[in-house]
Design a protein around this motif. Structure first.
Motif, PDB file in Angstrom:
ATOM      1  N   ILE A 207       1.483   3.875   1.964  1.00  0.00           N
ATOM      2  CA  ILE A 207       1.375   3.429   3.417  1.00  0.00           C
ATOM      3  C   ILE A 207       0.934   2.052   3.439  1.00  0.00           C
ATOM      4  CG2 ILE A 207       0.109   3.717   5.578  1.00  0.00           C
ATOM      5  CD1 ILE A 207       0.112   6.800   5.052  1.00  0.00           C
ATOM      6  N   THR A 208      -0.158   1.651   2.638  1.00  0.00           N
ATOM      7  CA  THR A 208      -0.927   0.544   2.591  1.00  0.00           C
ATOM      8  C   THR A 208       0.129  -0.555   2.126  1.00  0.00           C
ATOM      9  OG1 THR A 208      -2.940   1.279   1.870  1.00  0.00           O
ATOM     10  CG2 THR A 208      -2.688  -0.988   1.701  1.00  0.00           C
ATOM     11  N   LEU A 209       1.005  -0.121   1.180  1.00  0.00           N
ATOM     12  CA  LEU A 209       1.988  -1.165   0.698  1.00  0.00           C
ATOM     13  C   LEU A 209       3.273  -1.440   1.860  1.00  0.00           C
ATOM     14  CD1 LEU A 209       3.752  -2.579  -1.752  1.00  0.00           C
ATOM     15  CD2 LEU A 209       4.936  -0.540  -1.974  1.00  0.00           C
ATOM     16  N   ILE A 210       3.717  -0.349   2.433  1.00  0.00           N
ATOM     17  CA  ILE A 210       4.675  -0.577   3.370  1.00  0.00           C
ATOM     18  C   ILE A 210       4.282  -1.328   4.746  1.00  0.00           C
ATOM     19  CG2 ILE A 210       6.028   0.709   4.989  1.00  0.00           C
ATOM     20  CD1 ILE A 210       6.370   2.903   3.099  1.00  0.00           C
ATOM     21  N   ILE A 211       2.911  -1.110   5.062  1.00  0.00           N
ATOM     22  CA  ILE A 211       2.228  -1.785   6.120  1.00  0.00           C
ATOM     23  C   ILE A 211       2.113  -3.346   5.589  1.00  0.00           C
ATOM     24  CG2 ILE A 211       0.090  -2.344   7.280  1.00  0.00           C
ATOM     25  CD1 ILE A 211      -0.382   0.767   7.452  1.00  0.00           C
ATOM     26  N   LYS A 343       6.343 -15.905  -4.362  1.00  0.00           N
ATOM     27  CA  LYS A 343       6.243 -15.347  -5.930  1.00  0.00           C
ATOM     28  C   LYS A 343       5.554 -14.261  -6.057  1.00  0.00           C
ATOM     29  CE  LYS A 343       8.789 -18.997  -6.955  1.00  0.00           C
ATOM     30  NZ  LYS A 343      10.291 -18.632  -7.474  1.00  0.00           N
ATOM     31  N   GLY A 344       5.567 -13.288  -6.985  1.00  0.00           N
ATOM     32  CA  GLY A 344       4.429 -12.413  -7.522  1.00  0.00           C
ATOM     33  C   GLY A 344       4.998 -11.068  -6.817  1.00  0.00           C
ATOM     34  N   LEU A 345       5.118 -11.154  -5.537  1.00  0.00           N
ATOM     35  CA  LEU A 345       5.447  -9.688  -4.821  1.00  0.00           C
ATOM     36  C   LEU A 345       6.242  -8.854  -5.186  1.00  0.00           C
ATOM     37  CD1 LEU A 345       4.566 -10.777  -0.992  1.00  0.00           C
ATOM     38  CD2 LEU A 345       3.330  -9.497  -2.732  1.00  0.00           C
ATOM     39  N   PRO A 346       7.537  -9.151  -5.728  1.00  0.00           N
ATOM     40  CA  PRO A 346       8.397  -8.266  -6.360  1.00  0.00           C
ATOM     41  C   PRO A 346       7.903  -7.285  -7.480  1.00  0.00           C
ATOM     42  CG  PRO A 346       9.480 -10.383  -6.167  1.00  0.00           C
ATOM     43  CD  PRO A 346       8.065 -10.598  -6.008  1.00  0.00           C
ATOM     44  N   HIS A 347       6.898  -7.850  -7.860  1.00  0.00           N
ATOM     45  CA  HIS A 347       6.200  -6.781  -9.108  1.00  0.00           C
ATOM     46  C   HIS A 347       5.321  -5.644  -8.226  1.00  0.00           C
ATOM     47  CE1 HIS A 347       7.554  -9.110 -12.680  1.00  0.00           C
ATOM     48  NE2 HIS A 347       7.298 -10.083 -11.778  1.00  0.00           N
ATOM     49  N   VAL A 348       4.873  -6.116  -7.019  1.00  0.00           N
ATOM     50  CA  VAL A 348       4.104  -5.222  -6.476  1.00  0.00           C
ATOM     51  C   VAL A 348       4.832  -4.304  -5.766  1.00  0.00           C
ATOM     52  CG1 VAL A 348       2.299  -5.155  -4.483  1.00  0.00           C
ATOM     53  CG2 VAL A 348       2.189  -7.038  -6.037  1.00  0.00           C
ATOM     54  N   VAL A 349       5.863  -4.716  -5.323  1.00  0.00           N
ATOM     55  CA  VAL A 349       6.978  -3.712  -4.686  1.00  0.00           C
ATOM     56  C   VAL A 349       7.483  -2.781  -5.791  1.00  0.00           C
ATOM     57  CG1 VAL A 349       9.180  -3.424  -3.317  1.00  0.00           C
ATOM     58  CG2 VAL A 349       7.686  -5.392  -2.909  1.00  0.00           C
ATOM     59  N   ASN A 350       7.628  -3.292  -6.630  1.00  0.00           N
ATOM     60  CA  ASN A 350       8.225  -2.315  -7.770  1.00  0.00           C
ATOM     61  C   ASN A 350       7.201  -1.399  -8.214  1.00  0.00           C
ATOM     62  OD1 ASN A 350      10.797  -1.859  -9.552  1.00  0.00           O
ATOM     63  ND2 ASN A 350       9.003  -2.022 -11.175  1.00  0.00           N
ATOM     64  N   ALA A 351       5.922  -1.706  -8.200  1.00  0.00           N
ATOM     65  CA  ALA A 351       5.057  -0.721  -8.656  1.00  0.00           C
ATOM     66  C   ALA A 351       4.879   0.239  -7.516  1.00  0.00           C
ATOM     67  CB  ALA A 351       3.526  -1.545  -8.738  1.00  0.00           C
ATOM     68  N   GLY A 352       4.975  -0.062  -6.333  1.00  0.00           N
ATOM     69  CA  GLY A 352       4.814   0.722  -5.134  1.00  0.00           C
ATOM     70  C   GLY A 352       6.339   1.618  -5.179  1.00  0.00           C
ATOM     71  N   VAL A 353       7.337   1.363  -5.496  1.00  0.00           N
ATOM     72  CA  VAL A 353       8.616   2.230  -5.665  1.00  0.00           C
ATOM     73  C   VAL A 353       8.376   3.223  -6.646  1.00  0.00           C
ATOM     74  CG1 VAL A 353      10.822   2.209  -6.269  1.00  0.00           C
ATOM     75  CG2 VAL A 353      10.195   0.199  -4.813  1.00  0.00           C
ATOM     76  N   PHE A 354       7.708   2.808  -7.762  1.00  0.00           N
ATOM     77  CA  PHE A 354       7.513   3.753  -8.920  1.00  0.00           C
ATOM     78  C   PHE A 354       6.534   4.911  -8.603  1.00  0.00           C
ATOM     79  CE2 PHE A 354       4.319   4.914 -12.381  1.00  0.00           C
ATOM     80  CZ  PHE A 354       5.301   5.704 -13.163  1.00  0.00           C
ATOM     81  N   LEU A 355       5.442   4.415  -7.703  1.00  0.00           N
ATOM     82  CA  LEU A 355       4.368   5.351  -7.033  1.00  0.00           C
ATOM     83  C   LEU A 355       4.967   6.355  -6.320  1.00  0.00           C
ATOM     84  CD1 LEU A 355       1.036   3.259  -6.976  1.00  0.00           C
ATOM     85  CD2 LEU A 355       1.825   5.076  -8.759  1.00  0.00           C
ATOM     86  N   SER A 356       6.119   5.642  -5.221  1.00  0.00           N
ATOM     87  CA  SER A 356       6.453   6.362  -4.227  1.00  0.00           C
ATOM     88  C   SER A 356       7.528   7.707  -4.992  1.00  0.00           C
ATOM     89  CB  SER A 356       7.405   5.677  -3.323  1.00  0.00           C
ATOM     90  OG  SER A 356       6.542   4.892  -2.702  1.00  0.00           O
ATOM     91  N   ALA A 357       8.308   7.147  -5.990  1.00  0.00           N
ATOM     92  CA  ALA A 357       9.072   8.287  -6.573  1.00  0.00           C
ATOM     93  C   ALA A 357       8.187   9.300  -7.322  1.00  0.00           C
ATOM     94  CB  ALA A 357      10.001   7.640  -7.571  1.00  0.00           C
TER      95      ALA A 357
END
Length: 559
Positions: A207-211, A343-357
């Motif tokens: 939720i924090t990531l999506i917000i 810069k940098g945020l794509p890695h944060v998003v990927n980590a969020g996708v991983f935790l989501s799955a």
């Protein structure tokens, strides 16, 4: 009972019909199993008067709420929303998600009210048996069971693919898959309180990531990113609010909207998980009611705002939206971030996708094991699955369901990957069937209470829009089932047709087979049992906890 009589303890303690002596009831043996399965006689199912359920109420309202969010918000939003934008355009995607949201709300309101009445193991498959027909409960239960079961390896595979964003070495993919399977199983093998806390934390991170991504989208749209390009609603005009699909013109735009409705309905599936946890939730009538009120609006708000800002920051004809990488490179959020020069945020998003799955895999394994446990409690599955540990964990059910996670290894071989995708596609219509049955069971309960002069307005959770909400949900879920694979008729694909529609005859065969074997009958409204086996208010509810300080008041307001 006179109309208007509240559903108090005296009501729940009365046994109006289907009373049977203890000699005909299933009793637990020394290992926690059931000696005798649920009897069916003269086309009628008898619901046990005494409580045979050994799970324990260890989850709070915040846990139940986050379990539903964990099962709903996953790769479908972070990755699949790009396909929605590409398929229907920014306005078409918004309309599709908003429409499916109304159907999801109808379903959640229905299952929430039924759970408020009877917070028992087995959730809505049991309600189908109790309010409609035991054969329907059997068909719905097994259908929902294998739908959740096959979703587990799908989510594990999604998590493993996400890791390829950082490590594309094929030699290590089997190791990553094995580690994910082990972690998912271990989370579910610990006490349910540990599972609840882990899902709470993981869902909170999501939720924090999506917000955060929504706020980044707002900054990009207003020109605050490094490229200083103020986009506004530019992409609603060029390339346009809607996109064509399969054919040209308005028909193509309609088909594009239809394709996203199918996709959105799949991503919303999981909101009903809030009711699966009812038998293990403290004060379930009050807490599940609170969770039902809050979880839907949180999910809908996150989905709608995400789809809105994706449509504002990325062109719907962007070639990268067609990517099938399965990691952050496919995410429309990452596409927007890269275009804006952040810069940098794509890695944060990927980590969020991983935790989501990973979180969604945990939630669906939990759900599959509890549905199997509920089926076994009522004699619709082998009674060995009723075994519980002293901590209330249905151990045999969890271990058995965990075996499905091994299917994740099929994706590592190209020859097996096609079969695995068939399994995954099979789960789509299974979720639609669950929503359909929830609304059908609620309508039957509503009519039964009305016929027996029971005042449903005294339930702790209720919706003033019922029964019309459930009629709405019943109609649209039937439409979703029929249009799930409609595009196959424009370009014929036999395997696609089978995976889209084979679940329909499979469900019917479950229903007819059970009905023929046990000679069950559909309940009349005036004979539905609203008492037997339903725990009293005294048994389930405790006084609400009073917040002791300002932080606890804030936590209560949020969760």
């Amino acid at each position: 009972m006179a109309h208007g009589t509240p559903l108090d303890d005296n009501f729940y303690k009365r046994h109006q019909f289907n009373e049977i002596p203890d000699s005909e009831l299933g009793h637990r043996d020394e290992h926690g199993g059931i000696d005798e399965s649920l009897p069916y006689e003269n086309g009628r199912a008898y619901f046990h008067v005494e409580d045979l359920d050994c799970v324990q109420r260890r989850l709070g309202q915040r846990h139940a709420q986050m379990i539903a969010i964990a099962g709903t918000i996953g790769t479908g939003l972070l990755l699949g929303s790009g396909r929605a934008l590409q398929g229907a355009g920014p306005v078409g995607a918004l309309l599709a998600y908003a429409h499916v949201g109304t159907v999801a709300y109808a379903t959640l309101a229905a299952v929430g009210e039924m759970t408020s009445f009877a917070p028992v193991s087995g959730t809505f498959p049991h309600f189908c048996s109790r309010f409609v027909d035991p054969a329907l409960g059997f068909a719905v239960g097994w259908n929902y069971f294998y739908t959740n079961l096959l979703t587990v390896p799908n989510e594990i595979t999604a998590a493993q693919i996400v890791l390829t964003y950082w490590d594309r070495d094929e030699g290590r993919q089997a190791l990553y898959t094995g580690m994910l399977i082990l972690a998912t199983v271990l989370v579910n093998l610990f006490a349910v309180r540990f599972f609840g806390e882990s899902e709470f934390v993981l869902a909170l991170i999501k939720i924090t990531l999506i917000i955060g991504l929504i706020m980044v989208g707002l900054v990009i749209d207003l020109g605050g990113a490094p490229d200083h390009d103020r986009r506004g609603f530019r992409f609603w005009s060029d390339p346009g609010p809607f996109r064509e699909y399969l054919v040209e013109g308005n028909t193509g735009r309609f088909l594009g909207l239809l394709s996203v409705i199918v996709q959105a309905s799949f991503t919303f599936q999981g909101v009903e998980l809030v009711a699966v946890a009812a038998a293990e939730t403290e004060s379930p009538r009050r807490n599940i009611g609170i969770a039902c009120r809050r979880v839907f609006w949180k999910i809908l708000t996150l989905y709608m705002l995400s789809v809105l800002f994706i449509g504002l920051t990325v062109r719907s004809d962007n070639d990268q939206l067609m990517s099938r990488e399965g990691n952050a490179a496919q995410s429309p959020f990452v596409i927007a971030i890269n275009i804006a020069g952040i810069k940098g945020l794509p890695h944060v998003v990927n980590a969020g996708v991983f935790l989501s799955a990973f979180s969604a895999g945990n939630a669906f394994l939990y759900s599959a094991s509890r549905v199997l446990y509920g089926l076994a409690l009522r004699g619709q599955a082998p009674r060995i699955f009723t075994y519980c540990t002293r901590n209330g964990l249905p151990m045999i059910s969890v271990i058995t369901c965990s075996g499905a996670a091994l299917l994740s290894f099929m994706t590592l071989k190209e020859s097996s990957n096609t079969v695995f995708n068939w399994f995954v596609n099979l789960t789509t219509t299974g979720g639609y069937g669950a929503w359909f049955s929830i609304n059908l069971a609620y309508i039957a309960m509503y009519k039964g209470m009305k016929a027996q002069n029971i005042d449903r307005t005294q339930l702790i959770y209720k919706s003033s829009l019922q029964p019309w909400l459930s009629y709405w949900g019943l109609f649209w879920t039937s439409i979703f089932i029929l249009i799930n694979g409609y595009d196959v008729f424009f370009a014929w694909d036999t395997s696609r047709f089978l995976t889209s529609y084979i679940n329909i005859p499979l469900f019917i065969s479950f229903y007819i087979g059970f009905k023929w074997w046990y000679r069950t009958e559909i309940w009349r409204s005036d004979e539905i049992d609203f008492v037997t086996g339903v725990p009293t208010l005294e048994e389930t509810e405790t006084p609400p906890r009073i917040p002791r300080n300002v932080w606890e008041k804030i936590a209560d307001a949020i969760f």
